[in-house]
Motif scaffolding. Structure first.
Motif, short mmCIF file in Angstrom:
data_model
loop_
_atom_site.label_atom_id
_atom_site.label_comp_id
_atom_site.label_asym_id
_atom_site.label_seq_id
_atom_site.Cartn_x
_atom_site.Cartn_y
_atom_site.Cartn_z
N GLY A 258 0.78 -1.23 0.00
CA GLY A 258 0.00 0.00 0.00
C GLY A 258 0.81 1.27 0.00
O GLY A 258 0.24 2.37 0.06
N TYR A 259 2.13 1.15 -0.07
CA TYR A 259 2.97 2.34 -0.09
C TYR A 259 3.02 2.88 -1.51
O TYR A 259 3.40 2.17 -2.45
N ALA A 260 2.65 4.13 -1.68
CA ALA A 260 2.66 4.76 -3.00
C ALA A 260 3.51 6.03 -3.00
O ALA A 260 3.38 6.86 -3.90
N GLY A 261 4.36 6.17 -1.98
CA GLY A 261 5.16 7.38 -1.84
C GLY A 261 6.44 7.35 -2.66
O GLY A 261 6.63 6.48 -3.52
N PRO A 262 7.33 8.28 -2.38
CA PRO A 262 8.56 8.39 -3.16
C PRO A 262 9.50 7.22 -2.94
O PRO A 262 9.48 6.56 -1.90
N VAL A 263 10.31 6.97 -3.97
CA VAL A 263 11.37 5.97 -3.90
C VAL A 263 12.68 6.76 -3.91
O VAL A 263 13.05 7.37 -4.90
N GLU A 264 13.34 6.77 -2.77
CA GLU A 264 14.49 7.65 -2.55
C GLU A 264 15.79 6.86 -2.71
O GLU A 264 15.99 5.87 -2.02
N VAL A 265 16.64 7.30 -3.61
CA VAL A 265 17.92 6.62 -3.84
C VAL A 265 18.98 7.27 -2.94
O VAL A 265 19.28 8.45 -3.08
N GLU A 266 19.52 6.47 -2.02
CA GLU A 266 20.51 6.96 -1.08
C GLU A 266 21.78 6.12 -1.23
O GLU A 266 21.83 4.97 -0.83
N LEU A 267 22.82 6.72 -1.80
CA LEU A 267 24.08 6.03 -2.06
C LEU A 267 25.22 6.74 -1.35
O LEU A 267 25.36 7.97 -1.48
N PHE A 268 26.00 5.98 -0.60
CA PHE A 268 27.25 6.48 -0.03
C PHE A 268 28.37 5.77 -0.79
O PHE A 268 28.61 4.58 -0.56
N ASN A 269 29.04 6.47 -1.68
CA ASN A 269 29.99 5.80 -2.54
C ASN A 269 31.04 6.79 -3.02
O ASN A 269 30.71 7.74 -3.75
N GLU A 270 32.28 6.58 -2.61
CA GLU A 270 33.33 7.55 -2.93
C GLU A 270 33.60 7.63 -4.42
O GLU A 270 33.97 8.70 -4.93
N ALA A 271 33.45 6.53 -5.14
CA ALA A 271 33.67 6.57 -6.59
C ALA A 271 32.63 7.47 -7.26
O ALA A 271 32.96 8.22 -8.20
N LEU A 272 31.40 7.43 -6.78
CA LEU A 272 30.38 8.32 -7.32
C LEU A 272 30.64 9.77 -6.92
O LEU A 272 30.43 10.70 -7.72
N TRP A 273 31.09 9.98 -5.70
CA TRP A 273 31.36 11.34 -5.24
C TRP A 273 32.52 11.99 -5.99
O TRP A 273 32.61 13.22 -6.05
N ALA A 274 33.40 11.18 -6.55
CA ALA A 274 34.56 11.72 -7.28
C ALA A 274 34.19 12.17 -8.69
O ALA A 274 35.00 12.82 -9.36
N ARG A 275 33.01 11.84 -9.13
CA ARG A 275 32.57 12.18 -10.49
C ARG A 275 31.76 13.48 -10.50
O ARG A 275 31.40 14.03 -9.45
#
Length: 294
Positions: A258-275
């Motif tokens: 019954g959940y129809a709310g937002p799907v939140e992407v939460e990533l902690f990743n240094e390789a992504l932060w370097a881009r």
């Protein structure tokens, strides 16, 4: 508006990017990138919001046409020292105030680990319950719901003694569903074979005035589990589709509950932060459509 643009907006209708996924972007850069890409929601963190100014951040997000899907984090409620406990409760009330100013109804709680020298998991969880009894009514008065986030058991000693969705529900269910819910995060829960029944149980909860949309599921967050884990395990949240998690299956479970709310992407990743942050945001939106939607 073109059919392609309309389709893109429909695909991203529930998509939200957590601020930590692209923490290399300042808050103005993040809101601008979201607006340009058609991302409708953002999950925010207290520290960068406080640095920018809470009221100013609320105005910035609102002017960009975005909604704040959650604020992270409150919690750390397991202290035994009375002064530390009072300080934690005051900080959580401040977090509720910040969430209300930002216009989000969800404050994510990382409950806290064992106090130094303690091995009493049960006692720590009871102190969380005691704190929720104080904080829940305050949050509700401000239009905010507290979302207990269970973290993977590897965090139990120093960060969060609530390790399973079952434990989170056992705490939340002592209180009205309008006051206390749970966060369902794929990174922390993907390994637990009880998740299907527990998600259904969370979704079936009703409040004092009748059904609550999504029951106790206050926020749904997605990240992948990649191996080998980096030295800093906290930074092991993989880009969607790069790891072992059945992301689409998880989304189907919360939808069925019954959940129809937002799907939140939460990533902690240094390789992504370097881009480049805008590039990562665009990639994350594309991965969301490919690996989380039907």
């Amino acid at each position: 508006m073109t059919d392609h643009a309309t389709g893109h907006a429909a695909e991203l209708a529930r998509f939200s990017v957590n601020q930590m996924t692209v923490k290399q972007l300042s808050l103005p850069e993040l809101t601008d990138a979201c607006a340009r890409l058609g991302v409708p929601g953002v999950g925010l963190w207290r520290e960068p919001v406080q640095s920018y100014g809470v009221a100013e951040a609320a105005r910035l997000v609102r002017d960009a046409g975005l909604r704040v899907t959650s604020l992270c984090r409150g919690g750390f409620l397991t202290a035994t020292d009375p002064a530390e406990r009072r300080k934690a409760l005051d900080d959580n009330r401040a977090a509720v105030d910040e969430a209300a100013t930002l216009g989000t109804g969800t404050l994510v709680l990382v409950s806290g680990g064992l106090p130094a020298g303690s091995r009493d998991l049960r006692g720590a969880r009871e102190r969380i319950a005691d704190a929720l009894a104080e904080l829940g009514p305050y949050a509700r008065e401000h239009g905010v719901r507290l979302a207990i986030e269970p973290l993977h058991p590897m965090y139990a000693a120093d960060r969060c003694v609530v390790s399973t969705l079952g434990q989170a529900l056992e705490l939340a269910e002592r209180f009205p569903a309008e006051q206390v819910g749970v966060a369902v995060d794929t990174y922390h829960l993907w390994w637990d074979d009880r998740v299907p029944e527990l998600v259904a149980r969370a979704g079936a909860a009703t409040g004092a005035e009748g059904p609550v949309p999504g029951g106790r599921i206050a926020v749904f967050q997605v990240a992948d589990w990649i191996t080998p884990l980096p030295a800093g395990v906290l930074l092991g949240r993989g880009q969607l589709g790069d790891g072992a998690v059945d992301l689409r299956g998880f989304r189907a479970l919360v939808d069925a509950a019954g959940y129809a709310g937002p799907v939140e992407v939460e990533l902690f990743n240094e390789a992504l932060w370097a881009r480049d942050g805008a590039e990562v945001l665009a990639e994350t939106a594309e991965r969301y459509v490919r690996h989380v939607l039907d």
